[in-house]
Design a protein around this motif. Structure first.
Motif, PDB file in Angstrom:
ATOM      1  N   TYR A  72      -3.256  -1.838 -11.139  1.00 16.34           N
ATOM      2  CA  TYR A  72      -1.809  -1.868 -10.988  1.00 16.34           C
ATOM      3  C   TYR A  72      -1.158  -1.002 -12.072  1.00 16.34           C
ATOM      4  N   THR A  73      -0.105  -0.306 -11.684  1.00 12.41           N
ATOM      5  CA  THR A  73       0.542   0.630 -12.608  1.00 12.41           C
ATOM      6  C   THR A  73       1.130  -0.056 -13.828  1.00 12.41           C
ATOM      7  N   ASP A  74       1.534  -1.313 -13.673  1.00 13.24           N
ATOM      8  CA  ASP A  74       2.180  -2.011 -14.785  1.00 13.24           C
ATOM      9  C   ASP A  74       1.217  -2.863 -15.603  1.00 13.24           C
ATOM     10  N   ALA A  75      -0.075  -2.828 -15.257  1.00 14.38           N
ATOM     11  CA  ALA A  75      -1.038  -3.679 -15.965  1.00 14.38           C
ATOM     12  C   ALA A  75      -1.172  -3.287 -17.429  1.00 14.38           C
ATOM     13  N   ALA A  76      -1.025  -1.979 -17.733  1.00 16.59           N
ATOM     14  CA  ALA A  76      -1.237  -1.492 -19.100  1.00 16.59           C
ATOM     15  C   ALA A  76      -0.259  -2.109 -20.090  1.00 16.59           C
ATOM     16  N   TRP A  77       0.975  -2.403 -19.661  1.00 18.11           N
ATOM     17  CA  TRP A  77       1.929  -3.022 -20.582  1.00 18.11           C
ATOM     18  C   TRP A  77       2.109  -4.521 -20.333  1.00 18.11           C
ATOM     19  N   LYS A  78       1.800  -4.964 -19.123  1.00 19.73           N
ATOM     20  CA  LYS A  78       1.943  -6.391 -18.842  1.00 19.73           C
ATOM     21  C   LYS A  78       0.916  -7.230 -19.596  1.00 19.73           C
ATOM     22  N   VAL A  79      -0.326  -6.773 -19.570  1.00 15.53           N
ATOM     23  CA  VAL A  79      -1.397  -7.571 -20.166  1.00 15.53           C
ATOM     24  C   VAL A  79      -1.179  -7.794 -21.665  1.00 15.53           C
ATOM     25  N   PRO A  80      -0.916  -6.745 -22.470  1.00 16.39           N
ATOM     26  CA  PRO A  80      -0.656  -7.002 -23.899  1.00 16.39           C
ATOM     27  C   PRO A  80       0.547  -7.918 -24.133  1.00 16.39           C
ATOM     28  N   ALA A  81       1.597  -7.732 -23.319  1.00 13.32           N
ATOM     29  CA  ALA A  81       2.781  -8.587 -23.477  1.00 13.32           C
ATOM     30  C   ALA A  81       2.445 -10.036 -23.162  1.00 13.32           C
ATOM     31  N   PHE A 126       0.815  -1.210   0.000  1.00 15.86           N
ATOM     32  CA  PHE A 126       0.000   0.000   0.000  1.00 15.86           C
ATOM     33  C   PHE A 126       0.852   1.265   0.000  1.00 15.86           C
ATOM     34  N   ASP A 127       1.791   1.357   0.934  1.00 16.28           N
ATOM     35  CA  ASP A 127       2.548   2.600   1.101  1.00 16.28           C
ATOM     36  C   ASP A 127       3.461   2.898  -0.076  1.00 16.28           C
ATOM     37  N   THR A 128       4.040   1.865  -0.675  1.00 10.10           N
ATOM     38  CA  THR A 128       5.032   2.087  -1.732  1.00 10.10           C
ATOM     39  C   THR A 128       4.449   2.071  -3.138  1.00 10.10           C
ATOM     40  N   VAL A 129       3.293   1.437  -3.321  1.00 10.09           N
ATOM     41  CA  VAL A 129       2.728   1.302  -4.668  1.00 10.09           C
ATOM     42  C   VAL A 129       1.328   1.907  -4.763  1.00 10.09           C
ATOM     43  N   VAL A 130       0.408   1.417  -3.942  1.00 12.37           N
ATOM     44  CA  VAL A 130      -0.999   1.805  -4.070  1.00 12.37           C
ATOM     45  C   VAL A 130      -1.217   3.270  -3.704  1.00 12.37           C
ATOM     46  N   LYS A 131      -0.701   3.692  -2.558  1.00 12.20           N
ATOM     47  CA  LYS A 131      -0.914   5.078  -2.121  1.00 12.20           C
ATOM     48  C   LYS A 131      -0.351   6.087  -3.119  1.00 12.20           C
ATOM     49  N   PRO A 132       0.905   5.926  -3.589  1.00 14.71           N
ATOM     50  CA  PRO A 132       1.408   6.866  -4.601  1.00 14.71           C
ATOM     51  C   PRO A 132       0.571   6.869  -5.884  1.00 14.71           C
ATOM     52  N   SER A 190      -6.108 -10.053 -10.917  1.00 12.42           N
ATOM     53  CA  SER A 190      -4.919 -10.121 -11.766  1.00 12.42           C
ATOM     54  C   SER A 190      -4.375  -8.755 -12.143  1.00 12.42           C
ATOM     55  N   ILE A 191      -5.269  -7.756 -12.290  1.00 14.64           N
ATOM     56  CA  ILE A 191      -4.811  -6.453 -12.767  1.00 14.64           C
ATOM     57  C   ILE A 191      -5.029  -5.333 -11.759  1.00 14.64           C
ATOM     58  N   GLY A 192      -5.573  -5.632 -10.598  1.00 10.57           N
ATOM     59  CA  GLY A 192      -5.810  -4.576  -9.619  1.00 10.57           C
ATOM     60  C   GLY A 192      -6.278  -5.129  -8.295  1.00 10.57           C
ATOM     61  N   GLN A 193      -6.524  -4.234  -7.342  1.00  9.70           N
ATOM     62  CA  GLN A 193      -7.002  -4.637  -6.033  1.00  9.70           C
ATOM     63  C   GLN A 193      -7.936  -3.566  -5.486  1.00  9.70           C
ATOM     64  N   ALA A 194      -8.686  -3.928  -4.447  1.00  6.97           N
ATOM     65  CA  ALA A 194      -9.705  -3.039  -3.890  1.00  6.97           C
ATOM     66  C   ALA A 194      -9.466  -2.828  -2.403  1.00  6.97           C
ATOM     67  N   GLN A 227     -11.765 -10.386 -23.577  1.00  6.06           N
ATOM     68  CA  GLN A 227     -12.352 -10.123 -22.261  1.00  6.06           C
ATOM     69  C   GLN A 227     -11.316  -9.553 -21.310  1.00  6.06           C
ATOM     70  N   PHE A 228     -10.112 -10.086 -21.359  1.00 11.13           N
ATOM     71  CA  PHE A 228      -9.097  -9.619 -20.418  1.00 11.13           C
ATOM     72  C   PHE A 228      -8.668  -8.195 -20.744  1.00 11.13           C
ATOM     73  N   LEU A 229      -8.557  -7.863 -22.017  1.00 12.09           N
ATOM     74  CA  LEU A 229      -8.217  -6.494 -22.398  1.00 12.09           C
ATOM     75  C   LEU A 229      -9.312  -5.518 -21.996  1.00 12.09           C
ATOM     76  N   SER A 230     -10.570  -5.963 -22.043  1.00 10.67           N
ATOM     77  CA  SER A 230     -11.678  -5.079 -21.668  1.00 10.67           C
ATOM     78  C   SER A 230     -11.625  -4.708 -20.195  1.00 10.67           C
ATOM     79  N   GLU A 231     -11.038  -5.571 -19.362  1.00 12.20           N
ATOM     80  CA  GLU A 231     -10.961  -5.276 -17.933  1.00 12.20           C
ATOM     81  C   GLU A 231      -9.987  -4.140 -17.631  1.00 12.20           C
ATOM     82  N   LEU A 232      -9.115  -3.820 -18.579  1.00  6.77           N
ATOM     83  CA  LEU A 232      -8.179  -2.719 -18.370  1.00  6.77           C
ATOM     84  C   LEU A 232      -8.860  -1.358 -18.493  1.00  6.77           C
ATOM     85  N   ASP A 233      -9.995  -1.317 -19.147  1.00 11.13           N
ATOM     86  CA  ASP A 233     -10.681  -0.054 -19.419  1.00 11.13           C
ATOM     87  C   ASP A 233     -11.587   0.303 -18.240  1.00 11.13           C
TER      88      ASP A 233
END
Length: 661
Positions: free
Chosen positions: A242-251, A172-178, A204-208, A284-290
């Motif tokens: 997640y900040t890296d989901a935008a490039w991780k998922v297509p890769a 949380f402190d190092t990734v989510v909060k920033p 897989s691509i985020g948290q709540a 379907q997985f790409l749609s979850e990024l939007d």
């Protein structure tokens, strides 16, 4: 000699091609190392550096084009010269079935042992890759654990562990909060009074995260679903990507596609069915990024839930309200719905029946909806035709050992009794048992302590919740009816529906009844619907076509009428069999019949025809109905999709016809 020359030429081409690929890869890595594309490329390199040795091992030891395999085939041919085995083997092509037909029983047994040893060796390695890379690979493992594709059991067994294991969450402190402060453009303490650093859910691509807003939002529509607490109007869920989901998922999708191509080339999977599955999975997985689209979906469905003419209010179904001021392309903030997931409730009900849920209820439900076949070598149409019938026998073990006595009894009863009666009996017996336990608990509590042994007192403490469980059991039918009614409304009226209504996306929202006695407050339950990342929109023309198919099944029309409705949706089969299409439609949207529990019935139907193209709009509607039906069957409820959605389908036909006029 010609064979070895051919192998030499192929080896040279592989070498040249590999060198070119290596040079290209090195150049790409050099120039893109500091970009998202470079990061994605490095992730792909990491994937292939660990997977390529596995692929190579399978190729060398099993592929028909492998020099190692060709050598052993040549060696084996010498042993069968008197029976012309040499000619049969030398002329053998890459087709696996042809090879099996030319092999002796001993050779087939040896090949099976070889494959099993390879699976045992490499399955843990592939699982480790998935756990290490996380993201889409976790989701892929979950899908493969329940798919009808011919996945070796050694892999399937390990992939099942991904169903119940929550993906690791970011700090949380190092990734989510920033990330949140960057998206909101200000410190979190200016927006939230508090925010729980431990996520209440991770995907897989985020948290709540659960949080409390500083300012009281506008009047919430969820007051009926929450307790009268001063903080309830300010309690929210903050979903962050997640900040890296935008490039991780297509890769990752690219890697999975390339890996699938290798499997197709090696003959491990069927090309047509696997490509259709891959296309749907990636889309379907790409749609979850939007998140912007998910926000719009949620706003549309929430607005619909407030319409008195819609079935939400009638069934006490609630949908979170979005707070647009606290939403960005990577963050969605919505009202908090208290209560366990339907997944947890289904687990409890299954455990009351003595069904092992250690593998995870999500797998049991999805397996109930999708994995109906015991023969993993069936093709795509077999999977489509039979996927709805698994686990109706009362809790068959996923690993497919010998059927339990419950499954065996259910199978024999189904020859003489309707499936509805079997499931009703299971519910009734369970409720009578719980009420009996509750009565006995009450007797023990009012009896003098001198005549009640310590063992009985301990038993009473263990079963003190029996009355509440029996009461909850009575609510299950209402929940299932609500889910079918609401999703039918979304499909045929709203034209926007959740294509992934699995039990983890459905909540049992509880409220204590203050009018009840303090000793035992009766709990009312609403149904909460969350997560609208995977939605499907239908045009009126698509709604009309689906509605006509549903009505043809619900009204028990002729084979020709049902088949005609199917053909209007452009479904394509090998033989265009009217009988096949009619039975397929009844299986998809009609009630379970006793013969649906017989594997031989499905095999017979499957042999008459084969689905070559399944329309996408119908595929998503079907998927939604499968998940809802699987959940209902696991809770001992047998619902006909046609009957449940009949009035919604008829309303759609009438509405669209009037517009056309």
């Amino acid at each position: 000699m010609a064979t070895f020359a051919k192998l030499a030429r192929r080896g040279i081409s592989y070498t040249v091609g590999g060198s070119t690929l290596a040079i290209t890869a090195a150049t790409t890595y050099k120039y893109n190392s500091n970009t998202e594309q470079g990061a994605g490329f490095r992730r792909q390199v990491k994937f292939w550096s660990r997977v390529f040795p596995v692929v190579t091992d399978y190729y060398i030891q099993t592929a028909q084009s492998s020099p190692y395999v060709k050598y052993h085939k040549w060696k084996a041919s010498k042993q069968y010269e008197n029976e012309n085995a040499s000619e049969e083997i030398e002329n053998n092509n890459d087709d696996t079935e042809t090879e099996r037909n030319t092999l002796s029983p001993a050779q087939r047994r040896k090949r099976k042992e070889l494959l099993n040893s390879l699976h045992e060796k490499h399955a843990p390695e592939i699982l480790e890759v998935m756990l290490d890379l996380k993201g889409l690979y976790i989701k892929l493992g979950q899908v493969l654990s329940v798919t009808a594709l011919p996945i070796p059991e050694q892999y399937r067994k390990l992939f099942r562990t991904l169903q119940s294991d929550v993906p690791g969450h970011e700090e949380f402190d190092t990734v989510v909060k920033p990330t949140l402060e960057k998206e909101f453009g200000r410190p979190l303490d200016e927006i939230f009074e508090s925010i729980d650093p431990i996520p209440c859910g991770a995907a897989s691509i985020g948290q709540a995260h659960k949080a409390i807003l500083k300012e009281e939002p506008e009047s919430s529509s969820l007051s009926d679903a929450n307790d009268n607490d001063n903080d309830n109007g300010r309690q929210v869920i903050v979903k962050v990507q997640y900040t890296d989901a935008a490039w991780k998922v297509p890769a990752d999708i690219q890697c999975v596609g390339d890996f699938l191509q290798i499997c197709i080339w090696a003959g491990v999977v069927d090309e047509e069915s696997s490509r259709m599955g891959y296309d749907e999975f990636s889309r379907q997985f790409l749609s979850e990024l939007d998140y912007n689209q998910e926000k719009c979906n949620l706003e549309t469905v929430h607005a619909s839930s407030l319409d008195p003419s819609a079935p939400y209010l009638k069934h006490n179904v609630v949908v979170p309200r979005v707070f647009s001021d606290y939403c960005t392309k990577k963050v969605i903030t919505m009202t908090y719905l208290p209560g366990p997931t339907m997944e947890a409730e289904a687990r409890r009900q299954l455990e009351l029946l003595g069904i092992d849920t250690s593998v995870g209820i999500a797998q049991i439900i999805r397996d109930a909806a999708k994995d109906a076949s015991e023969n993993h070598n069936d093709d795509a149409s077999g999977e489509l035709v039979r996927r709805v019938t698994k686990h109706t026998g009362g809790g068959i073990d996923i690993s497919r050992p010998s059927p339990s006595w419950k499954a065996t009894l259910s199978r024999y009863l189904s020859k003489f009794v309707r499936v509805d009666a079997i499931l009703w009996t299971a519910r009734t017996v369970k409720k009578v048992r719980l009420l009996s336990q509750a009565g006995l608990v009450s007797v023990i509590h009012i009896s003098p302590g001198l005549i009640v042994s310590p063992a009985w007192k301990k038993w009473a403490e263990t079963h003190s919740s029996a009355a509440e469980q029996a009461e909850r059991l009575g609510e299950i039918e209402g929940w299932c009816t609500a889910l079918f009614d609401v999703h039918g409304h979304q499909v045929f009226n709203l034209g926007l529906f959740n294509a992934d209504p699995h039990p983890g996306n459905i909540l049992v929202v509880e409220e204590k009844d203050e009018k009840s006695s303090l000793k035992r407050r009766r709990k009312k339950s609403a149904v909460g619907l969350i997560d609208y990342g995977q939605c499907k929109k239908l045009t009126e023309e698509e709604q009309l076509k689906v509605a006509r198919l549903i009505l043809s099944v619900a009204n028990n029309e002729s084979d020709e009428a049902i088949a005609s409705s199917f053909r209007d949706m452009d479904i394509i089969t090998s033989n265009d069999s009217t009988e096949f299409l009619a039975e397929f439609g009844r299986l998809m949207f009609g009630p379970f019949r006793p013969e649906h529990l017989q594997h031989s019935w499905h095999m017979k139907l499957h042999k008459t025809d084969k689905v070559l193209y399944f329309p996408k709009e119908l595929s998503m509607v079907y998927r939604t109905s499968l998940l809802l039906r699987g959940l209902a069957v696991s809770l001992q409820m047998n619902y006909s999709i046609g009957e449940q959605w009949k009035h919604h389908a008829q309303d759609a036909v009438n509405r669209i016809k009037i517009k056309d006029v």
